[in-house]
Design a protein around this motif. Structure first.
Motif, PDB file in Angstrom:
ATOM      1  N   SER A   1       0.856  -1.188   0.000  1.00 60.16           N
ATOM      2  CA  SER A   1       0.000   0.000   0.000  1.00 60.16           C
ATOM      3  C   SER A   1       0.892   1.239   0.000  1.00 60.16           C
ATOM      4  O   SER A   1       1.726   1.415   0.893  1.00 60.16           O
ATOM      5  CB  SER A   1      -0.904  -0.017   1.236  1.00 60.16           C
ATOM      6  N   LEU A   2       0.703   2.101  -1.002  1.00 62.46           N
ATOM      7  CA  LEU A   2       1.557   3.269  -1.212  1.00 62.46           C
ATOM      8  C   LEU A   2       0.776   4.547  -0.918  1.00 62.46           C
ATOM      9  O   LEU A   2      -0.379   4.677  -1.325  1.00 62.46           O
ATOM     10  CB  LEU A   2       2.062   3.293  -2.655  1.00 62.46           C
ATOM     11  N   HIS A   3       1.421   5.524  -0.260  1.00 59.23           N
ATOM     12  CA  HIS A   3       0.720   6.707   0.242  1.00 59.23           C
ATOM     13  C   HIS A   3       1.582   7.956   0.105  1.00 59.23           C
ATOM     14  O   HIS A   3       2.793   7.887  -0.107  1.00 59.23           O
ATOM     15  CB  HIS A   3       0.350   6.509   1.720  1.00 59.23           C
ATOM     16  N   GLY A   4       0.922   9.115   0.283  1.00 58.26           N
ATOM     17  CA  GLY A   4       1.613  10.398   0.280  1.00 58.26           C
ATOM     18  C   GLY A   4       0.911  11.360   1.215  1.00 58.26           C
ATOM     19  O   GLY A   4       0.550  11.018   2.325  1.00 58.26           O
ATOM     20  N   HIS A   5       0.746  12.629   0.754  1.00 58.24           N
ATOM     21  CA  HIS A   5      -0.117  13.639   1.379  1.00 58.24           C
ATOM     22  C   HIS A   5       0.490  14.336   2.592  1.00 58.24           C
ATOM     23  O   HIS A   5       0.514  15.563   2.645  1.00 58.24           O
ATOM     24  CB  HIS A   5      -1.464  13.017   1.732  1.00 58.24           C
ATOM     25  N   ILE A   6       0.965  13.597   3.589  1.00 61.32           N
ATOM     26  CA  ILE A   6       1.450  14.223   4.829  1.00 61.32           C
ATOM     27  C   ILE A   6       2.977  14.308   4.781  1.00 61.32           C
ATOM     28  O   ILE A   6       3.688  13.353   5.087  1.00 61.32           O
ATOM     29  CB  ILE A   6       0.973  13.446   6.071  1.00 61.32           C
ATOM     30  N   HIS A   7       3.482  15.482   4.443  1.00 60.84           N
ATOM     31  CA  HIS A   7       4.910  15.666   4.187  1.00 60.84           C
ATOM     32  C   HIS A   7       5.758  15.489   5.443  1.00 60.84           C
ATOM     33  O   HIS A   7       6.849  14.926   5.381  1.00 60.84           O
ATOM     34  CB  HIS A   7       5.167  17.059   3.616  1.00 60.84           C
ATOM     35  N   GLU A   8       5.273  16.013   6.543  1.00 58.41           N
ATOM     36  CA  GLU A   8       6.118  16.073   7.742  1.00 58.41           C
ATOM     37  C   GLU A   8       6.117  14.798   8.564  1.00 58.41           C
ATOM     38  O   GLU A   8       6.837  14.675   9.553  1.00 58.41           O
ATOM     39  CB  GLU A   8       5.694  17.251   8.625  1.00 58.41           C
ATOM     40  N   SER A   9       5.297  13.832   8.169  1.00 62.04           N
ATOM     41  CA  SER A   9       5.128  12.650   9.005  1.00 62.04           C
ATOM     42  C   SER A   9       6.439  11.908   9.250  1.00 62.04           C
ATOM     43  O   SER A   9       6.739  11.519  10.378  1.00 62.04           O
ATOM     44  CB  SER A   9       4.102  11.701   8.379  1.00 62.04           C
ATOM     45  N   SER A  10       7.238  11.715   8.200  1.00 62.47           N
ATOM     46  CA  SER A  10       8.480  10.957   8.391  1.00 62.47           C
ATOM     47  C   SER A  10       9.469  11.712   9.270  1.00 62.47           C
ATOM     48  O   SER A  10      10.265  11.095   9.987  1.00 62.47           O
ATOM     49  CB  SER A  10       9.113  10.619   7.033  1.00 62.47           C
ATOM     50  N   ARG A  11       9.431  13.040   9.217  1.00 59.10           N
ATOM     51  CA  ARG A  11      10.301  13.810  10.115  1.00 59.10           C
ATOM     52  C   ARG A  11       9.874  13.640  11.564  1.00 59.10           C
ATOM     53  O   ARG A  11      10.711  13.467  12.462  1.00 59.10           O
ATOM     54  CB  ARG A  11      10.280  15.297   9.740  1.00 59.10           C
ATOM     55  N   ILE A  12       8.581  13.683  11.813  1.00 65.18           N
ATOM     56  CA  ILE A  12       8.070  13.616  13.187  1.00 65.18           C
ATOM     57  C   ILE A  12       8.217  12.223  13.770  1.00 65.18           C
ATOM     58  O   ILE A  12       8.645  12.059  14.918  1.00 65.18           O
ATOM     59  CB  ILE A  12       6.601  14.070  13.225  1.00 65.18           C
ATOM     60  N   THR A  13       7.880  11.206  12.984  1.00 71.85           N
ATOM     61  CA  THR A  13       7.888   9.833  13.511  1.00 71.85           C
ATOM     62  C   THR A  13       9.216   9.126  13.313  1.00 71.85           C
ATOM     63  O   THR A  13       9.497   8.137  13.991  1.00 71.85           O
ATOM     64  CB  THR A  13       6.791   8.987  12.850  1.00 71.85           C
ATOM     65  N   GLY A  14      10.011   9.625  12.359  1.00 65.97           N
ATOM     66  CA  GLY A  14      11.244   8.928  12.031  1.00 65.97           C
ATOM     67  C   GLY A  14      11.040   7.718  11.146  1.00 65.97           C
ATOM     68  O   GLY A  14      11.964   6.934  10.939  1.00 65.97           O
ATOM     69  N   HIS A  15       9.835   7.571  10.601  1.00 68.25           N
ATOM     70  CA  HIS A  15       9.526   6.389   9.786  1.00 68.25           C
ATOM     71  C   HIS A  15       8.785   6.799   8.519  1.00 68.25           C
ATOM     72  O   HIS A  15       7.919   7.677   8.549  1.00 68.25           O
ATOM     73  CB  HIS A  15       8.648   5.406  10.561  1.00 68.25           C
TER      74      HIS A  15
END
Length: 293
Positions: free
Chosen positions: A231-245
């Protein structure tokens, strides 16, 4: 062993598209997935969308790439996102004729032994343009968000927005397919995961605290119940910065979010039969991570 590229949320940044093209030429992937938010910011004039990005850059770039690569040109699967005007959708459908890409919003396409599915809609947001928004699982809207029945649309919805939900559409369109080798290209990430974390900490709307998770409940439930392969996703740019994942495994489903905060291009690479060995590249710096050791 098909090599896949996945990018999302390029937002009309020509440098990002050029980096993607360069990487495609260098590595010659079999498949490229593009997860929406393709266009630059809206340029509104009255009730019309005026930009020219598609004809002035996007289709030229992919046609040039196809001509250069010939038989090495990958299968491209593409959807639009909530920042893309639906009035431009006709261009993507017409471009299928020349084989530049497969436009797959709300469609099911076979690729070898795999089933490729696409879905652009996101839950209600605070943004004014509603071309690609629907109620999620009910008519509830988070504090500070605008109902899909309100806001602005560039084209008529073509459906009963008041009574249509993402949950209902997912079941109607995809509910009966074989999920064993299915790849889903969503724009929205699943709710309350490592992939949908927004920078809303400590924020309130009319004294009501805002939920820091802004993904789709319906998509999360769909993944949990149907168990697609990837399952491939986008939309939330900052998520990987905040969660580290940038990845998460939900039951047996490998989930990736390619949206990235900043001007660099995030490119996720994986092989269809080994998604657990996915890698993420940022610009010219390669981060290799075995995400499911």
């Amino acid at each position: 062993m098909s090599l896949c590229f996945f990018v999302s949320d390029l937002h009309g940044k020509e440098d990002r598209y050029r980096k993607l093209s360069k990487q495609i030429i260098q590595e010659k992937p079999d498949i490229v997935f593009i997860g929406g938010d393709l266009y630059p910011p809206f340029n509104l004039s009255g009730n019309k969308y005026e930009n020219g990005f598609f004809e002035g850059f996007l289709i030229k770039k992919f046609t040039e790439l196809k001509n250069n690569l010939g038989e090495d040109y990958p299968e491209v699967f593409i959807i639009m996102g909530n920042d893309d005007p639906k009035s431009e959708e006709i261009f993507f459908l017409n471009s299928e004729i020349i084989g530049v890409w497969n436009y797959i919003n709300s469609r099911i396409i076979k690729y070898k032994d795999y089933t490729i599915c696409g879905y652009s809609y996101i839950p209600p947001s605070p943004f004014i343009v509603k071309d690609w928004e629907l109620y999620d699982v009910s008519r509830y809207v988070d504090p500070g968000c605008i109902h899909p029945t309100e806001g602005k649309r560039f084209v008529e919805a073509g459906l009963d927005v008041e009574f249509t939900t993402i949950k209902k559409q997912l079941q109607e369109i995809f509910g009966n397919i074989n999920m064993e080798k299915s790849i889903f290209l969503f724009h929205s990430p699943p709710y309350k995961t490592l992939l949908d974390r927004a920078a809303l900490d400590g924020m309130f709307f009319e004294h009501v605290p805002l939920d820091v998770h802004v993904g789709s409940i319906a998509i999360k439930e769909f993944i949990e119940e149907k168990k697609p392969f990837v399952s491939l996703h986008g939309h939330i740019h900052e998520s990987s910065r905040i969660t580290g994942h940038w990845s998460e495994k939900i039951n047996t489903t490998f989930c990736f979010n390619a949206a990235f905060e900043g001007d660099k291009l995030a490119l996720i690479k994986f092989r269809l039969n080994y998604p657990e060995k996915a890698q993420r590249l940022i610009l010219n710096i390669i981060f290799i991570l075995l995400i499911f050791p």
